[in-house]
Design a protein around this motif. Structure first.
Motif, PDB file in Angstrom:
ATOM      1  N   LYS A 198       0.773  -0.861   0.174  1.00 50.26           N
ATOM      2  CA  LYS A 198       0.062  -0.174  -0.184  1.00 50.26           C
ATOM      3  C   LYS A 198       0.666   1.300  -0.169  1.00 50.26           C
ATOM      4  O   LYS A 198       1.469   1.379   0.916  1.00 50.26           O
ATOM      5  CB  LYS A 198      -0.820   0.267   1.258  1.00 50.26           C
ATOM      6  CG  LYS A 198      -1.723   1.071   1.397  1.00 50.26           C
ATOM      7  CD  LYS A 198      -2.912   1.429   2.523  1.00 50.26           C
ATOM      8  CE  LYS A 198      -2.619  -0.137   3.737  1.00 50.26           C
ATOM      9  NZ  LYS A 198      -3.793   0.060   4.661  1.00 50.26           N
ATOM     10  N   ILE A 199       0.228   1.977  -1.122  1.00 45.08           N
ATOM     11  CA  ILE A 199       1.447   3.746  -1.095  1.00 45.08           C
ATOM     12  C   ILE A 199       0.418   4.824  -0.748  1.00 45.08           C
ATOM     13  O   ILE A 199      -0.812   4.735  -0.522  1.00 45.08           O
ATOM     14  CB  ILE A 199       1.785   3.748  -1.818  1.00 45.08           C
ATOM     15  CG1 ILE A 199       0.834   3.582  -3.511  1.00 45.08           C
ATOM     16  CG2 ILE A 199       3.339   2.904  -1.917  1.00 45.08           C
ATOM     17  CD1 ILE A 199       1.609   4.235  -4.265  1.00 45.08           C
ATOM     18  N   LEU A 200       0.524   5.742  -0.727  1.00 45.39           N
ATOM     19  CA  LEU A 200      -0.082   7.095  -0.700  1.00 45.39           C
ATOM     20  C   LEU A 200       0.758   7.731  -1.625  1.00 45.39           C
ATOM     21  O   LEU A 200       2.022   7.794  -1.548  1.00 45.39           O
ATOM     22  CB  LEU A 200      -0.021   8.370   0.480  1.00 45.39           C
ATOM     23  CG  LEU A 200      -0.901   9.497   0.532  1.00 45.39           C
ATOM     24  CD1 LEU A 200      -2.210   8.903   0.880  1.00 45.39           C
ATOM     25  CD2 LEU A 200      -0.470   9.815   1.488  1.00 45.39           C
ATOM     26  N   ASP A 201       0.070   7.724  -2.853  1.00 43.28           N
ATOM     27  CA  ASP A 201      -0.145   8.373  -4.091  1.00 43.28           C
ATOM     28  C   ASP A 201      -0.285   9.701  -4.800  1.00 43.28           C
ATOM     29  O   ASP A 201      -1.583  10.405  -4.172  1.00 43.28           O
ATOM     30  CB  ASP A 201      -0.425   7.672  -5.280  1.00 43.28           C
ATOM     31  CG  ASP A 201       0.939   7.983  -6.451  1.00 43.28           C
ATOM     32  OD1 ASP A 201       1.551   7.266  -6.347  1.00 43.28           O
ATOM     33  OD2 ASP A 201      -0.089   8.541  -7.949  1.00 43.28           O
ATOM     34  N   VAL A 202       1.072  10.735  -4.199  1.00 45.28           N
ATOM     35  CA  VAL A 202       0.120  12.621  -4.544  1.00 45.28           C
ATOM     36  C   VAL A 202       1.139  13.038  -6.272  1.00 45.28           C
ATOM     37  O   VAL A 202       1.900  12.158  -6.424  1.00 45.28           O
ATOM     38  CB  VAL A 202       1.576  12.963  -3.673  1.00 45.28           C
ATOM     39  CG1 VAL A 202       1.260  14.116  -3.902  1.00 45.28           C
ATOM     40  CG2 VAL A 202       1.028  12.675  -2.630  1.00 45.28           C
ATOM     41  N   ALA A 203       0.354  13.563  -6.605  1.00 44.96           N
ATOM     42  CA  ALA A 203       0.633  13.768  -8.414  1.00 44.96           C
ATOM     43  C   ALA A 203      -0.046  15.545  -8.401  1.00 44.96           C
ATOM     44  O   ALA A 203      -0.460  16.578  -7.203  1.00 44.96           O
ATOM     45  CB  ALA A 203      -0.286  13.259  -9.377  1.00 44.96           C
ATOM     46  N   VAL A 204       1.464  16.364  -8.722  1.00 38.68           N
ATOM     47  CA  VAL A 204       1.144  18.004  -8.469  1.00 38.68           C
ATOM     48  C   VAL A 204       1.165  18.156  -9.530  1.00 38.68           C
ATOM     49  O   VAL A 204       1.973  18.504 -10.578  1.00 38.68           O
ATOM     50  CB  VAL A 204       2.531  18.914  -7.852  1.00 38.68           C
ATOM     51  CG1 VAL A 204       2.745  19.929  -6.856  1.00 38.68           C
ATOM     52  CG2 VAL A 204       2.859  17.778  -6.001  1.00 38.68           C
ATOM     53  N   ASP A 205       0.265  19.049 -10.196  1.00 40.35           N
ATOM     54  CA  ASP A 205       0.002  19.718 -11.019  1.00 40.35           C
ATOM     55  C   ASP A 205       1.120  21.193 -11.447  1.00 40.35           C
ATOM     56  O   ASP A 205       0.880  21.771 -10.862  1.00 40.35           O
ATOM     57  CB  ASP A 205      -1.377  20.497 -12.183  1.00 40.35           C
ATOM     58  CG  ASP A 205      -1.697  21.101 -12.632  1.00 40.35           C
ATOM     59  OD1 ASP A 205      -0.388  21.000 -13.408  1.00 40.35           O
ATOM     60  OD2 ASP A 205      -2.208  21.703 -13.440  1.00 40.35           O
ATOM     61  N   ILE A 206       1.707  20.263 -12.060  1.00 39.80           N
ATOM     62  CA  ILE A 206       3.292  21.926 -12.782  1.00 39.80           C
ATOM     63  C   ILE A 206       2.686  22.334 -13.799  1.00 39.80           C
ATOM     64  O   ILE A 206       3.510  22.845 -14.443  1.00 39.80           O
ATOM     65  CB  ILE A 206       4.858  20.958 -12.383  1.00 39.80           C
ATOM     66  CG1 ILE A 206       4.773  19.494 -13.542  1.00 39.80           C
ATOM     67  CG2 ILE A 206       4.596  20.907 -11.026  1.00 39.80           C
ATOM     68  CD1 ILE A 206       6.184  19.260 -13.707  1.00 39.80           C
ATOM     69  N   ARG A 207       2.008  22.424 -14.735  1.00 35.25           N
ATOM     70  CA  ARG A 207       1.676  23.280 -15.986  1.00 35.25           C
ATOM     71  C   ARG A 207       1.809  24.436 -15.938  1.00 35.25           C
ATOM     72  O   ARG A 207       0.203  25.363 -15.137  1.00 35.25           O
ATOM     73  CB  ARG A 207       0.149  22.853 -16.580  1.00 35.25           C
ATOM     74  CG  ARG A 207       0.387  20.862 -16.755  1.00 35.25           C
ATOM     75  CD  ARG A 207      -0.374  19.819 -17.377  1.00 35.25           C
ATOM     76  NE  ARG A 207      -2.073  20.264 -15.980  1.00 35.25           N
ATOM     77  CZ  ARG A 207      -2.884  19.536 -16.467  1.00 35.25           C
ATOM     78  NH1 ARG A 207      -3.502  19.246 -17.587  1.00 35.25           N
ATOM     79  NH2 ARG A 207      -3.973  19.877 -15.062  1.00 35.25           N
ATOM     80  N   LYS A 208       1.909  25.532 -15.799  1.00 35.64           N
ATOM     81  CA  LYS A 208       2.518  26.693 -15.384  1.00 35.64           C
ATOM     82  C   LYS A 208       0.782  27.333 -16.107  1.00 35.64           C
ATOM     83  O   LYS A 208       0.663  28.989 -15.392  1.00 35.64           O
ATOM     84  CB  LYS A 208       3.198  26.955 -16.412  1.00 35.64           C
ATOM     85  CG  LYS A 208       4.958  27.052 -15.610  1.00 35.64           C
ATOM     86  CD  LYS A 208       5.336  28.232 -15.854  1.00 35.64           C
ATOM     87  CE  LYS A 208       7.321  27.380 -15.332  1.00 35.64           C
ATOM     88  NZ  LYS A 208       8.133  28.431 -16.047  1.00 35.64           N
ATOM     89  N   HIS A 209      -0.247  26.926 -17.442  1.00 36.13           N
ATOM     90  CA  HIS A 209      -0.808  27.813 -17.671  1.00 36.13           C
ATOM     91  C   HIS A 209      -2.258  27.014 -17.321  1.00 36.13           C
ATOM     92  O   HIS A 209      -3.460  27.602 -17.444  1.00 36.13           O
ATOM     93  CB  HIS A 209      -1.248  27.969 -18.762  1.00 36.13           C
ATOM     94  CG  HIS A 209      -0.044  29.058 -19.559  1.00 36.13           C
ATOM     95  ND1 HIS A 209       0.850  30.261 -19.016  1.00 36.13           N
ATOM     96  CD2 HIS A 209       1.123  28.526 -20.067  1.00 36.13           C
ATOM     97  CE1 HIS A 209       1.665  30.341 -19.793  1.00 36.13           C
ATOM     98  NE2 HIS A 209       2.015  29.411 -20.319  1.00 36.13           N
ATOM     99  N   SER A 210      -1.637  25.781 -15.978  1.00 33.54           N
ATOM    100  CA  SER A 210      -2.898  25.378 -16.058  1.00 33.54           C
ATOM    101  C   SER A 210      -3.706  25.571 -15.167  1.00 33.54           C
ATOM    102  O   SER A 210      -3.388  26.293 -13.877  1.00 33.54           O
ATOM    103  CB  SER A 210      -2.654  23.583 -15.356  1.00 33.54           C
ATOM    104  OG  SER A 210      -3.673  22.980 -14.512  1.00 33.54           O
ATOM    105  N   PRO A 211      -5.375  25.808 -14.883  1.00 32.38           N
ATOM    106  CA  PRO A 211      -5.990  26.621 -13.931  1.00 32.38           C
ATOM    107  C   PRO A 211      -5.922  25.987 -12.330  1.00 32.38           C
ATOM    108  O   PRO A 211      -6.153  26.692 -11.036  1.00 32.38           O
ATOM    109  CB  PRO A 211      -7.800  26.692 -14.007  1.00 32.38           C
ATOM    110  CG  PRO A 211      -7.490  25.468 -14.722  1.00 32.38           C
ATOM    111  CD  PRO A 211      -6.511  25.478 -15.697  1.00 32.38           C
TER     112      PRO A 211
END
Length: 181
Positions: free
Chosen positions: A80-93
């Motif tokens: 089991k894991i805790l998975d994290v995704a971070v939005d690094i698209r500069k023009h994304s809301p």
């Protein structure tokens, strides 16, 4: 397979149909045609990776830049894991926002992380096997990352910081502010 887009556009939680009986279980872990319809985009995976980790290992937050940016489809085979995704698209809301989700051998949930995201996870059980598909090849010169405990991102890893096991390389990653001024 059932797919649901997260608050981060292009990032999907995928749940396979699981067939259980007295022998155990069966499920289709990946089907290119169904997957592309769910995310409404053609994605061709060209590399599969796997890691084995102990409880407390934190890997991330990693991404590749430029021509070597990668989309990933991630899942846990064992543990089991805790998975994290971070939005690094500069023009994304949702630039600078993140999601976290528990992936495990029990829930068999998968997360699709498109290009333009940093990714990391903390291992919540010993002997965890993590698997992911990538749509681009790894290129050492294009690798980058963000420090796991970045003050701007404020990620709650749901794990005691003094018990984390982090590579020296990951301890030296820059802050979000230093990368995206």
């Amino acid at each position: 397979m059932i797919g649901k887009e997260t608050k981060l556009k292009g990032c999907f939680i995928l749940q396979p149909k699981i067939f259980n009986d007295s022998r155990g279980y069966f499920f289709e872990s990946f089907n290119q045609e169904i997957f592309n319809k769910l995310i409404n985009k053609k994605t061709d995976f060209i590399q599969d990776n796997e890691s084995f980790s102990s409880k407390g290992v934190l890997r991330g937050l990693h991404f590749q830049t430029g021509d070597y940016a990668q989309a990933k489809l991630v899942r846990v085979i064992k543990g089991k894991i805790l998975d994290v995704a971070v939005d690094i698209r500069k023009h994304s809301p949702t630039f600078g926002e993140h999601i976290s989700i528990e992936l495990s051998e029990e829930n068999k949930t998968q997360l699709f992380i498109p290009r333009g995201f940093a990714h990391g996870f903390v291992v919540l059980e010993d002997n965890t096997i993590f698997s992911y598909k990538c749509d681009n090849f790894y290129n050492k010169a294009s690798e980058s990352g963000i420090i796991y405990n970045d003050k701007t991102l404020k990620i709650d890893w749901n794990f005691s910081e003094d018990k984390l096991i982090i590579s020296e390389k990951d301890k030296l990653l820059p802050t979000f502010q230093n990368l995206f001024k």
